[in-house]
Motif scaffolding. Structure first.
Motif, PDB file in Angstrom:
ATOM      1  N   THR A   2       0.835  -1.192   0.000  1.00 54.66           N
ATOM      2  CA  THR A   2       0.000   0.000   0.000  1.00 54.66           C
ATOM      3  C   THR A   2       0.872   1.245   0.000  1.00 54.66           C
ATOM      4  N   LEU A   3       0.285   2.356  -0.444  1.00 54.52           N
ATOM      5  CA  LEU A   3       0.997   3.633  -0.417  1.00 54.52           C
ATOM      6  C   LEU A   3       1.345   4.016   1.010  1.00 54.52           C
ATOM      7  N   ASN A   4       0.408   3.792   1.935  1.00 58.68           N
ATOM      8  CA  ASN A   4       0.658   4.122   3.339  1.00 58.68           C
ATOM      9  C   ASN A   4       1.845   3.339   3.875  1.00 58.68           C
ATOM     10  N   GLY A   5       1.919   2.061   3.498  1.00 59.17           N
ATOM     11  CA  GLY A   5       3.044   1.247   3.949  1.00 59.17           C
ATOM     12  C   GLY A   5       4.369   1.767   3.428  1.00 59.17           C
ATOM     13  N   LEU A   7       5.029   4.822   2.510  1.00 58.70           N
ATOM     14  CA  LEU A   7       5.324   6.109   3.137  1.00 58.70           C
ATOM     15  C   LEU A   7       5.972   5.906   4.511  1.00 58.70           C
ATOM     16  N   GLN A   8       5.502   4.916   5.254  1.00 57.57           N
ATOM     17  CA  GLN A   8       6.104   4.621   6.553  1.00 57.57           C
ATOM     18  C   GLN A   8       7.539   4.133   6.378  1.00 57.57           C
ATOM     19  N   ILE A   9       7.762   3.300   5.364  1.00 57.11           N
ATOM     20  CA  ILE A   9       9.111   2.808   5.098  1.00 57.11           C
ATOM     21  C   ILE A   9      10.017   3.956   4.667  1.00 57.11           C
ATOM     22  N   ALA A  10       9.503   4.845   3.817  1.00 58.04           N
ATOM     23  CA  ALA A  10      10.289   5.996   3.357  1.00 58.04           C
ATOM     24  C   ALA A  10      10.664   6.903   4.521  1.00 58.04           C
ATOM     25  N   LEU A  11       9.722   7.132   5.443  1.00 54.06           N
ATOM     26  CA  LEU A  11      10.016   7.955   6.617  1.00 54.06           C
ATOM     27  C   LEU A  11      11.114   7.314   7.455  1.00 54.06           C
ATOM     28  N   TYR A  12      11.024   6.020   7.630  1.00 52.34           N
ATOM     29  CA  TYR A  12      12.039   5.290   8.401  1.00 52.34           C
ATOM     30  C   TYR A  12      13.420   5.473   7.784  1.00 52.34           C
ATOM     31  N   GLY A 331       0.849  -4.422  11.388  1.00 54.15           N
ATOM     32  CA  GLY A 331       0.478  -4.704  10.014  1.00 54.15           C
ATOM     33  C   GLY A 331       1.609  -5.275   9.183  1.00 54.15           C
ATOM     34  N   ILE A 332       1.349  -5.429   7.887  1.00 51.75           N
ATOM     35  CA  ILE A 332       2.299  -6.095   6.998  1.00 51.75           C
ATOM     36  C   ILE A 332       3.523  -5.226   6.733  1.00 51.75           C
ATOM     37  N   ALA A 333       3.326  -3.924   6.506  1.00 52.81           N
ATOM     38  CA  ALA A 333       4.458  -3.057   6.160  1.00 52.81           C
ATOM     39  C   ALA A 333       5.487  -3.009   7.287  1.00 52.81           C
ATOM     40  N   ASN A 334       5.047  -2.736   8.511  1.00 58.05           N
ATOM     41  CA  ASN A 334       5.987  -2.632   9.624  1.00 58.05           C
ATOM     42  C   ASN A 334       6.552  -3.979  10.037  1.00 58.05           C
TER      43      ASN A 334
END
Length: 567
Positions: A2-5, A7-12, A331-334
């Protein structure tokens, strides 16, 4: 995905990259004995520790003396942990009345924490007293991490110096790393975690009633201080059995972000420390770029695999995304980000069950460890592992152009290449040989919870994690047996010290060499071409060594899943 996922990875990744320069520059000043903003406060403490220990901070050591000092110090740490765990029942700060730890489990655990592996064949809340958690395990989290960083700095000095007989002083490097780097950052993280709700006390266990009316005993203890250094020092051993998926250990999205950031923080910043100490920051950024390419490649595959999930669920009209074994809070992204980061480093903490990942999603953490955890890597061990790969890469480049390979003005000759290859070959020795024995011998097979390729993957991950000094696991295997405790401890010793000794020989050899001025024929090692070559060499070495084993495990399991067969 997902885009939200993303974005969280990019912030990290943005925060991680932003911290590389200030922390890397600070560590370079620390290890070069220069003034820092902490010197007025910690300088007198440092000098007092030298006087107490009888250490002359101005006296440096040869690579052999440095290595022997490190081995003796680590042996003393092993004995301390072993004694505390075996005598646990008679020692204070044991409100739950924990019994002495069994001899084979004590041996495995003492080796595990001395080698910065933090593999755990036990549940922390049901096995360890508060004293054991603090005096044995948390203490080793500090000094084993400081040992790895000190060794990396010694190798960097080998590249930075010319015609030198010494690579530093182990006791000075160990002290400065612990005092100026690990301790302040751990205090900040521990206070932050307490604010987020992580326990930090010596209280007795408490009883609670669940919503269903069941009774549950909740352990307490000095958790925040151990969690801070376990992440920062890429140790990974959890205070609780379910590790960083436990709300007590990782209660909020903010705590999850900080803990995940701490996993890679020092390892990433050490690339800039390297650049500063050799007086060419471009070289540090080249290493960081190679690490980041491999990081995102692994993360992309893992996130895609977990987001795609099991096609058998889609056939039933259900969402195929794989949430089994994952915390809904993350969730899956984190979960994918943490799994990749923790195995890129020699950390081993988890906020999801790797055993529940899809075959390809679980293969990526395993492959990260197989490559030597050099994608940022463990604190110190990641940098010196990557520099050994650099030696091989420039050797390959020299063969292609018909020139004697050079790196940073140092001629890379037969001794450095042989020692580098010897260190690199220790990984398949421990990972593959022990796995081969475990999957054919009855006392190895009896611990596997799953048949077929997934059961093979469980055994392969176990020895991969321990040889790679990682500490994470596929959970579907009973590791607390005489066979796995003993062979696992041997794998950890091979994966730590059988790499360190040849690496230090390389450091001593390089320090003694003269620096050769760059010429028009010198292969530049700070540009995109070298970064690509380095990434290629890493993947080829890993592919040749481990692809057959991966084909027997997660790869064949993936194709079986696509055909409708599950294990």
């Amino acid at each position: 995905m997902t885009l939200n996922g993303w974005l969280q990875i990019a912030l990290y990744f943005a925060v991680l990259t932003a911290l590389v320069v200030p922390l890397g520059r600070f560590m370079a000043r620390v290890f070069q004995g220069e003034w820092t903003f902490l010197t007025p406060v910690l300088g007198p403490v440092e000098r007092g520790l030298y006087r107490l220990a009888g250490v002359d901070e101005t006296r440096e050591q040869s690579w052999i003396t440095y290595t022997v000092a490190m081995l003796l110090f680590n042996a003393a740490g092993f004995l301390l942990v072993y004694a505390i765990l075996r005598l646990q029942a008679f020692l204070p700060l044991n409100p739950a009345g924990m019994a002495a730890v069994a001899p084979d489990l004590t041996f495995n655990t003492a080796v595990s924490f001395a080698t910065n592996t933090n593999w755990q064949n036990y549940g922390g809340e049901s096995t360890m007293s508060y004293l054991s958690q603090m005096a044995a395990l948390t203490t080793q989290n500090f000094v084993s991490a400081a040992t790895g960083i000190a060794l990396a700095v010694a190798l960097v000095r080998g590249f930075a110096r010319a015609s030198a007989k010494t690579v530093g002083n182990f006791w000075v490097d160990l002290t400065r790393c612990t005092l100026y780097v690990l301790l302040p950052l751990s205090i900040v993280a521990a206070v932050f975690l307490v604010w987020q709700g992580v326990p930090q006390n010596l209280g007795a266990y408490i009883d609670a009633t669940t919503l269903e009316g069941a009774k549950q005993t909740l352990s307490q203890g000095p958790a925040a201080s151990q969690i801070a250094i376990k992440q920062l020092g890429t140790n990974g051993g959890g205070f609780w059995n379910a590790n960083s998926a436990v709300p007590y250990e990782n209660p909020t999205p903010l705590s999850n972000f900080l803990e995940a950031l701490y996993i890679l923080l020092i390892s990433a910043a050490l690339t800039h420390t390297f650049g500063r100490m050799i007086k060419d920051e471009r070289q540090g950024w080249a290493l960081y770029a190679a690490m980041s390419i491999l990081f995102f490649a692994g993360l992309l595959v893992c996130y895609w695999a977990e987001g795609s999930g099991n096609p058998q669920l889609a056939a039933l009209g259900l969402d195929p995304a794989n949430m089994e074994g994952k915390e809904v809070r993350f969730g899956i992204a984190n979960s994918s980000l943490w799994a990749v980061a923790t195995t890129d480093a020699s950390n081993g903490s988890v906020n999801a069950m790797h055993d529940s990942f899809t075959p390809l999603g679980g293969m990526i953490p395993m492959l990260n460890i197989m490559l030597g955890e050099i994608i940022y890597g463990g604190v110190g061990s990641g940098l010196y592992g990557m520099l050994l790969m650099v030696v091989i890469a420039v050797f390959v480049a020299g063969l292609m152009v018909g020139r004697t390979p050079e790196y940073l003005g140092k001629k890379i000759e037969a001794k450095e290449v042989k020692m580098s290859m010897l260190a690199i070959l220790m990984l398949p020795l421990g990972m593959l040989c022990f796995t081969a024995a475990a999957v054919v011998l009855p006392f190895g097979l009896s611990s596997l919870a799953n048949p077929g390729p997934h059961g093979f993957s469980e055994a392969l991950y176990l020895y991969t994690s321990q040889t790679g000094n990682n500490g994470s696991a596929f959970g579907g295997i009973t590791g607390n047996t005489l066979w796995y405790n003993t062979t696992g401890a041997l794998a950890m010793l091979i994966g730590r010290y059988f790499i360190i000794i040849p690496m230090m020989a390389v450091a001593g050899s390089l320090a003694a060499k003269k620096t050769v001025p760059a010429s028009s024929g010198t292969f530049p090692t700070h540009g995109g071409l070298f970064v690509g070559l380095l990434v290629g060499v890493i993947l080829i070495v890993g592919g040749l060594s481990f692809f057959p084993a991966l084909a027997l495990g997660p790869i064949v399991e993936h194709f079986a899943m696509m055909a409708g067969q599950l294990f």
